[in-house]
Design a protein around this motif. Structure first.
Motif, PDB file in Angstrom:
ATOM      1  N   SER A  67       8.820 -17.933   3.710  1.00 12.48           N
ATOM      2  CA  SER A  67       7.888 -18.927   4.239  1.00 12.48           C
ATOM      3  C   SER A  67       7.341 -19.774   3.100  1.00 12.48           C
ATOM      4  O   SER A  67       7.351 -19.361   1.934  1.00 12.48           O
ATOM      5  CB  SER A  67       6.723 -18.244   4.965  1.00 12.48           C
ATOM      6  OG  SER A  67       5.968 -17.449   4.063  1.00 12.48           O
ATOM      7  N   VAL A  68       6.879 -20.948   3.454  1.00 18.68           N
ATOM      8  CA  VAL A  68       6.210 -21.840   2.515  1.00 18.68           C
ATOM      9  C   VAL A  68       5.062 -22.484   3.283  1.00 18.68           C
ATOM     10  O   VAL A  68       5.197 -22.789   4.472  1.00 18.68           O
ATOM     11  CB  VAL A  68       7.182 -22.873   1.888  1.00 18.68           C
ATOM     12  CG1 VAL A  68       7.834 -23.741   2.937  1.00 18.68           C
ATOM     13  CG2 VAL A  68       6.499 -23.709   0.824  1.00 18.68           C
ATOM     14  N   MET A  69       3.929 -22.639   2.613  1.00 20.83           N
ATOM     15  CA  MET A  69       2.762 -23.188   3.298  1.00 20.83           C
ATOM     16  C   MET A  69       1.872 -23.965   2.341  1.00 20.83           C
ATOM     17  O   MET A  69       1.978 -23.842   1.125  1.00 20.83           O
ATOM     18  CB  MET A  69       1.957 -22.075   3.956  1.00 20.83           C
ATOM     19  CG  MET A  69       1.212 -21.169   2.993  1.00 20.83           C
ATOM     20  SD  MET A  69       0.253 -19.887   3.815  1.00 20.83           S
ATOM     21  CE  MET A  69       1.534 -18.745   4.293  1.00 20.83           C
ATOM     22  N   ALA A  70       0.991 -24.764   2.948  1.00 14.97           N
ATOM     23  CA  ALA A  70      -0.076 -25.441   2.214  1.00 14.97           C
ATOM     24  C   ALA A  70      -1.369 -25.163   2.964  1.00 14.97           C
ATOM     25  O   ALA A  70      -1.407 -25.193   4.199  1.00 14.97           O
ATOM     26  CB  ALA A  70       0.180 -26.939   2.124  1.00 14.97           C
ATOM     27  N   TYR A  71      -2.412 -24.903   2.199  1.00 15.45           N
ATOM     28  CA  TYR A  71      -3.716 -24.587   2.777  1.00 15.45           C
ATOM     29  C   TYR A  71      -4.798 -25.102   1.826  1.00 15.45           C
ATOM     30  O   TYR A  71      -4.552 -25.267   0.625  1.00 15.45           O
ATOM     31  CB  TYR A  71      -3.858 -23.070   2.980  1.00 15.45           C
ATOM     32  CG  TYR A  71      -3.633 -22.280   1.718  1.00 15.45           C
ATOM     33  CD1 TYR A  71      -4.698 -21.951   0.881  1.00 15.45           C
ATOM     34  CD2 TYR A  71      -2.354 -21.897   1.323  1.00 15.45           C
ATOM     35  CE1 TYR A  71      -4.486 -21.257  -0.298  1.00 15.45           C
ATOM     36  CE2 TYR A  71      -2.134 -21.202   0.151  1.00 15.45           C
ATOM     37  CZ  TYR A  71      -3.208 -20.878  -0.649  1.00 15.45           C
ATOM     38  OH  TYR A  71      -2.999 -20.202  -1.827  1.00 15.45           O
ATOM     39  N   PRO A  72      -6.000 -25.376   2.358  1.00 20.09           N
ATOM     40  CA  PRO A  72      -7.059 -25.860   1.477  1.00 20.09           C
ATOM     41  C   PRO A  72      -7.606 -24.727   0.601  1.00 20.09           C
ATOM     42  O   PRO A  72      -7.812 -23.613   1.079  1.00 20.09           O
ATOM     43  CB  PRO A  72      -8.127 -26.374   2.445  1.00 20.09           C
ATOM     44  CG  PRO A  72      -7.856 -25.695   3.742  1.00 20.09           C
ATOM     45  CD  PRO A  72      -6.406 -25.325   3.751  1.00 20.09           C
ATOM     46  N   ASN A  73      -7.815 -25.032  -0.686  1.00 17.38           N
ATOM     47  CA  ASN A  73      -8.387 -24.059  -1.612  1.00 17.38           C
ATOM     48  C   ASN A  73      -9.125 -24.808  -2.715  1.00 17.38           C
ATOM     49  O   ASN A  73      -8.508 -25.582  -3.456  1.00 17.38           O
ATOM     50  CB  ASN A  73      -7.300 -23.165  -2.215  1.00 17.38           C
ATOM     51  CG  ASN A  73      -7.885 -22.041  -3.055  1.00 17.38           C
ATOM     52  OD1 ASN A  73      -8.975 -21.554  -2.777  1.00 17.38           O
ATOM     53  ND2 ASN A  73      -7.165 -21.630  -4.066  1.00 17.38           N
ATOM     54  N   GLU A  74     -10.421 -24.582  -2.797  1.00 14.04           N
ATOM     55  CA  GLU A  74     -11.254 -25.171  -3.847  1.00 14.04           C
ATOM     56  C   GLU A  74     -11.113 -26.689  -3.917  1.00 14.04           C
ATOM     57  O   GLU A  74     -11.020 -27.274  -4.998  1.00 14.04           O
ATOM     58  CB  GLU A  74     -10.959 -24.524  -5.196  1.00 14.04           C
ATOM     59  CG  GLU A  74     -11.271 -23.034  -5.229  1.00 14.04           C
ATOM     60  CD  GLU A  74     -10.993 -22.371  -6.569  1.00 14.04           C
ATOM     61  OE1 GLU A  74     -10.506 -23.037  -7.505  1.00 14.04           O
ATOM     62  OE2 GLU A  74     -11.278 -21.164  -6.670  1.00 14.04           O
ATOM     63  N   GLY A  75     -11.054 -27.329  -2.747  1.00 20.71           N
ATOM     64  CA  GLY A  75     -11.040 -28.785  -2.693  1.00 20.71           C
ATOM     65  C   GLY A  75      -9.669 -29.434  -2.818  1.00 20.71           C
ATOM     66  O   GLY A  75      -9.573 -30.659  -2.832  1.00 20.71           O
ATOM     67  N   TYR A  76      -8.625 -28.635  -2.925  1.00 16.99           N
ATOM     68  CA  TYR A  76      -7.262 -29.153  -3.046  1.00 16.99           C
ATOM     69  C   TYR A  76      -6.369 -28.445  -2.036  1.00 16.99           C
ATOM     70  O   TYR A  76      -6.557 -27.257  -1.777  1.00 16.99           O
ATOM     71  CB  TYR A  76      -6.677 -28.870  -4.433  1.00 16.99           C
ATOM     72  CG  TYR A  76      -7.345 -29.606  -5.546  1.00 16.99           C
ATOM     73  CD1 TYR A  76      -6.882 -30.852  -5.957  1.00 16.99           C
ATOM     74  CD2 TYR A  76      -8.439 -29.059  -6.206  1.00 16.99           C
ATOM     75  CE1 TYR A  76      -7.489 -31.533  -7.004  1.00 16.99           C
ATOM     76  CE2 TYR A  76      -9.057 -29.741  -7.245  1.00 16.99           C
ATOM     77  CZ  TYR A  76      -8.586 -30.975  -7.630  1.00 16.99           C
ATOM     78  OH  TYR A  76      -9.195 -31.642  -8.657  1.00 16.99           O
ATOM     79  N   PRO A  77      -5.337 -29.151  -1.554  1.00 15.44           N
ATOM     80  CA  PRO A  77      -4.314 -28.401  -0.830  1.00 15.44           C
ATOM     81  C   PRO A  77      -3.531 -27.587  -1.855  1.00 15.44           C
ATOM     82  O   PRO A  77      -3.306 -28.041  -2.983  1.00 15.44           O
ATOM     83  CB  PRO A  77      -3.456 -29.494  -0.198  1.00 15.44           C
ATOM     84  CG  PRO A  77      -3.658 -30.692  -1.049  1.00 15.44           C
ATOM     85  CD  PRO A  77      -5.045 -30.578  -1.620  1.00 15.44           C
ATOM     86  N   GLU A  78      -3.183 -26.387  -1.482  1.00 19.94           N
ATOM     87  CA  GLU A  78      -2.456 -25.507  -2.391  1.00 19.94           C
ATOM     88  C   GLU A  78      -1.232 -24.967  -1.664  1.00 19.94           C
ATOM     89  O   GLU A  78      -1.330 -24.550  -0.511  1.00 19.94           O
ATOM     90  CB  GLU A  78      -3.364 -24.357  -2.816  1.00 19.94           C
ATOM     91  CG  GLU A  78      -2.791 -23.489  -3.895  1.00 19.94           C
ATOM     92  CD  GLU A  78      -3.837 -22.563  -4.494  1.00 19.94           C
ATOM     93  OE1 GLU A  78      -3.657 -21.343  -4.387  1.00 19.94           O
ATOM     94  OE2 GLU A  78      -4.823 -23.064  -5.068  1.00 19.94           O
ATOM     95  N   ILE A  79      -0.081 -24.992  -2.344  1.00 21.98           N
ATOM     96  CA  ILE A  79       1.115 -24.443  -1.711  1.00 21.98           C
ATOM     97  C   ILE A  79       1.353 -23.019  -2.197  1.00 21.98           C
ATOM     98  O   ILE A  79       0.958 -22.639  -3.299  1.00 21.98           O
ATOM     99  CB  ILE A  79       2.376 -25.311  -1.911  1.00 21.98           C
ATOM    100  CG1 ILE A  79       2.880 -25.280  -3.343  1.00 21.98           C
ATOM    101  CG2 ILE A  79       2.162 -26.722  -1.430  1.00 21.98           C
ATOM    102  CD1 ILE A  79       4.310 -25.784  -3.467  1.00 21.98           C
TER     103      ILE A  79
END
Length: 154
Positions: A67-79
């Protein structure tokens, strides 16, 4: 390699992939008990029901391999990505990250990688990610505090 939306049956494969001790050590930041299906199900239910998360299943030759994903973390999208160890070094993860970054176009986008996870670092560097910081955190899989690079693609 093909990316597609996650289907319920994919979760069985994701769970199986996370049972590999070497993969857990390489990732570092995993569940405290990777064999706890209840915790796994809760975690993935949260991911799949969060409208701010974009997640895709990685298929190779018709088989679910990660799987691969992007999610919000500390003000940035993170993959973040996870590939079945049987497919490491075969270009599957690289192709999946390329395809994902074509779909997920928000920039800058960040990723975090344990400093000794050379394979994931190479995947990110070859996509144009550069180290913009470092962090430390407790890695359940290693039962220790580890350093990780914060990498960014502008």
């Amino acid at each position: 390699m093909n990316l597609r939306p996650v289907e319920p049956a994919d979760l069985d494969w994701f769970f199986e992939h996370q049972q590999d001790p070497e993969a857990n050590i390489m990732a570092g930041f995993t569940a405290k008990n990777p064999s706890d299906r209840g915790v796994f199900n809760h975690h993935w239910e949260s991911i799949l029901n969060d409208p701010e998360v974009t997640v895709r299943t990685i298929e190779h030759d018709g088989k679910v391999v990660g799987s691969v994903m992007a999610y919000p973390n500390e003000g940035y999208p993170e993959i973040s990505f996870w590939t079945d160890k049987a497919y490491w070094g075969r270009g599957v993860t690289t192709s999946a990250v390329d395809a994902f970054l074509q779909e997920f176009t928000q920039r800058p986008v960040r990723a975090r990688v344990v400093t000794d996870n050379i394979g994931s670092q190479k995947v990110l560097e070859r996509r144009g990610f550069t180290v913009v910081g470092e962090a430390e955190g407790f890695a359940n899989a290693r039962a220790a505090v580890v350093k990780e690079y914060i990498m960014e693609l502008s």
